[in-house]
Design an enzyme around this catalytic site. Sequence first.
Site, short mmCIF file in Angstrom:
data_model
loop_
_atom_site.label_atom_id
_atom_site.label_comp_id
_atom_site.label_asym_id
_atom_site.label_seq_id
_atom_site.Cartn_x
_atom_site.Cartn_y
_atom_site.Cartn_z
N HIS A 198 -11.22 -5.63 8.31
CA HIS A 198 -12.13 -5.50 7.12
C HIS A 198 -13.58 -4.89 7.37
O HIS A 198 -14.27 -4.88 6.52
CB HIS A 198 -12.77 -6.99 6.81
CG HIS A 198 -11.54 -7.68 6.15
ND1 HIS A 198 -10.73 -8.48 7.00
CD2 HIS A 198 -11.20 -8.22 4.75
CE1 HIS A 198 -9.60 -8.89 6.42
NE2 HIS A 198 -9.96 -8.89 5.08
N GLU B 50 0.80 -1.32 -0.21
CA GLU B 50 0.08 0.01 -0.01
C GLU B 50 0.89 1.14 0.03
O GLU B 50 0.72 2.38 -0.71
CB GLU B 50 -0.96 -0.23 1.20
CG GLU B 50 -1.93 -0.96 1.22
CD GLU B 50 -1.61 -2.48 1.41
OE1 GLU B 50 -0.26 -2.63 1.95
OE2 GLU B 50 -2.34 -3.40 1.17
#
Lengths: 396, 327
Positions: B132, B63
């Site tokens: 999540h 990322e």
Amino acid sequence: MAHLSPPSPAAAGPAKRSARPAKTPPEATGPGHTPPPGWHPRIDPAPLLPEPEPYRLLGTPAARDVDPALLRRLYEELVRGRRYNRQATALTQQGRLAVYPSSTGQEACQVAAALALRPQDWLFPSYRDTLAVVARGVDPVQALTLLRGDWHTGYDPRARHVAPLCTPLATQLPHAVGLAHAARLAGDDTVALALVGDGGTSEGDFHEALNFAAVWHAPVVFLIQNNGFAISVPLEKQTAAPSLAHKAVGYGMPGRLVDGNDAPAVHQVLSEAIERARTGGGPTLVEAVTYRIDAHTNADDATRYRDAVQVDQWRAHDPIDLLERELRDRDLIDDAELKAVAESAEALAARLREEMNADPVLDPMELFDHVYAEQTAQLREQAAQLRAELDAEEDR
Amino acid sequence: MTSPKTMTIAKAINESLRTSLETDPKVLVMGEDVGKLGGVFRVTDGLQKDFGEERVIDTPLAESGIVGTAIGLALRGYRPVVEIQFDGFVFPAYDQIVTQLAKMHARALGKVKLPVVIRIPYGGGIGAVEHHSESPEALFAHVPGLKVVSPATPSDAYWMMRQATECDDPVIFFEPKRRYWDKGEVDTAAVPAPLHRARIAREGTDLTLAAYGPMVKTCLEAAAAAEEEGHSLEVLDLRSMSPIDFDTLQASVEKTRRLVVVHEAPVFLGTGAEVAARITERCFYHLEAPVLRVGGFHAPYPPARLEEDYLPNLDRVLDAVDRALAF
Ligand SMILES: Cc1ncc(C[n+]2csc(CCOP(=O)(O)OP(=O)(O)O)c2C)c(N)n1
Ligand SMILES: [Mg+2]
């Protein structure tokens, strides 16, 4: 580097793939035309290079040197592991598990990782490594707690020296290094083994962990399970390195390349690396070449990004079949033993079915219990709010 | 002229990206699994097939690298739209976002622009495992230089993504993942409201419910339930958490005299805190009750089995409404 048993390419001279011509130092033509002051090669990279092709034992004469009892033990755990994967995947279909990242096809890595460790060692697993966790002795039902949508870990990491299954990729790797370094500080012989996927090697934490490990000479072993994919992304989009094992060299530790579907080979390579770490030899990076036979998780559709031909090729290189062939060809296992292994796997599956069929009862108030070592006033207030909400719901 | 089409939020974002890729050759889509797979939520489905691997890029899994390289691309005039696969995985990129992306325009005294969009599916309610289901919007809204938005309808998903892509500032685009499959009309020929303008989602007279993203629907349901009890609630979809459209909010509160702010993120130091403070300042003499906040607890996002207890729901919203009305 006697432990690097199969000759590394270094022994046969520099690797051929190098596109650059071999360099000989130019002759000095005047004052200052010398290497920078004080420069000298820091270490010889050649002994750090991994094997030219994945190290194997099964089907080779060297397999005869492996203790047959170990082969049988590995075999039993592989069969149980595969059955576990199948049962867990079935439980997702029945809504009993939130999600399951299956390691079918990778059982040899899972089992070898667990069996290569001693009780005092620590395992740092990722989300795909439930089998390794179970093979290390964590209760098979407890090991599924996270994936069941139950509490986030479900087992006491200290009991079997197994860190929580880790989802944010590669973040577990520096932890393993720190724990290993602590063993050095404490002067004990604990080793840490950290697992990561091929995709995870692209994360910054992977690189930082390897660098720390090498600089600190920490007793840690990194096992990359290179299963060819990070969800849909194939290895060639992940790295341009000759192999993931080669990455070790840049950090100053040995890299080793092993057939990840050859359970005794993985076991041997890991055992050597762990022993080396235990006796002060520092870290090792091991790449096990394997394949994820199932989709990424039950929620993934692998047909979108890979073709069946590749899957079939890997099915023909199945870790259980490879080991079973060795055992049968050499009469190291008989039908009764094979039957006993199958039954043990069925019993494990039956236990999973039974215990996973009950809904776990969670106390919502526990939400506030472990946020801090001691609950804050602010959290007590929030707990009271939730208590009131729950009571109101009951009255309704 | 095309007529309005019914589609899901996920599809609306997909259509929006498609239009941007078609109309501006500088627009790139990049991230983990966004190409061949079309993203784990299929938001980028089919884009690589139609625009090629150079414009819809399956990146290495990193990322920080994704956002860092997007910054470099932006310095050469590209407009990268990057995907972070899930809310909980943005943090390796936080350094690049906070120390570089947010500040470079100011450091260079405006000489460089960083038109980077960072898409983040966020929020809970989908029964996922940890990392999540996070709602980290306040961590970004707190950083000067970043714009932070979240659509609640397919139409906004389409238009806000178009506007974010055309925006010269970095935009953190939070996508309400549990609403991805909610359907609504999208008119791709409409004239959209400005990106940072709040939207009155339902008119009312007794109290204003302010929310964004996944909680807008919850607030609309709360308003419908309150109506049966004789209370008329106005629902205001903030759409933008940075900057915040306080003018629209103020006008609503001056009318209703009561405000409840709702989000999934923890109440503690959340978007609601800023809204409450600012509206108290602006509307002090109009308010009949203190501004109340509804949100998650200040505890790690719980396992799936407890998320119903953690997430603000109809009852928690109506509870706050009752308290405000009774004041
Ligand atoms: C920091 C971070 N980014 C993204 C994800 C989402 N994600 C989960 S698994 C996965 C692929 C990982 O591939 P690999 O490391 O090869 O492991 P494998 O799943 O093949 O075992 C991704 C992108 C994550 N868990 N953590
Ligand atoms: Mg992988």
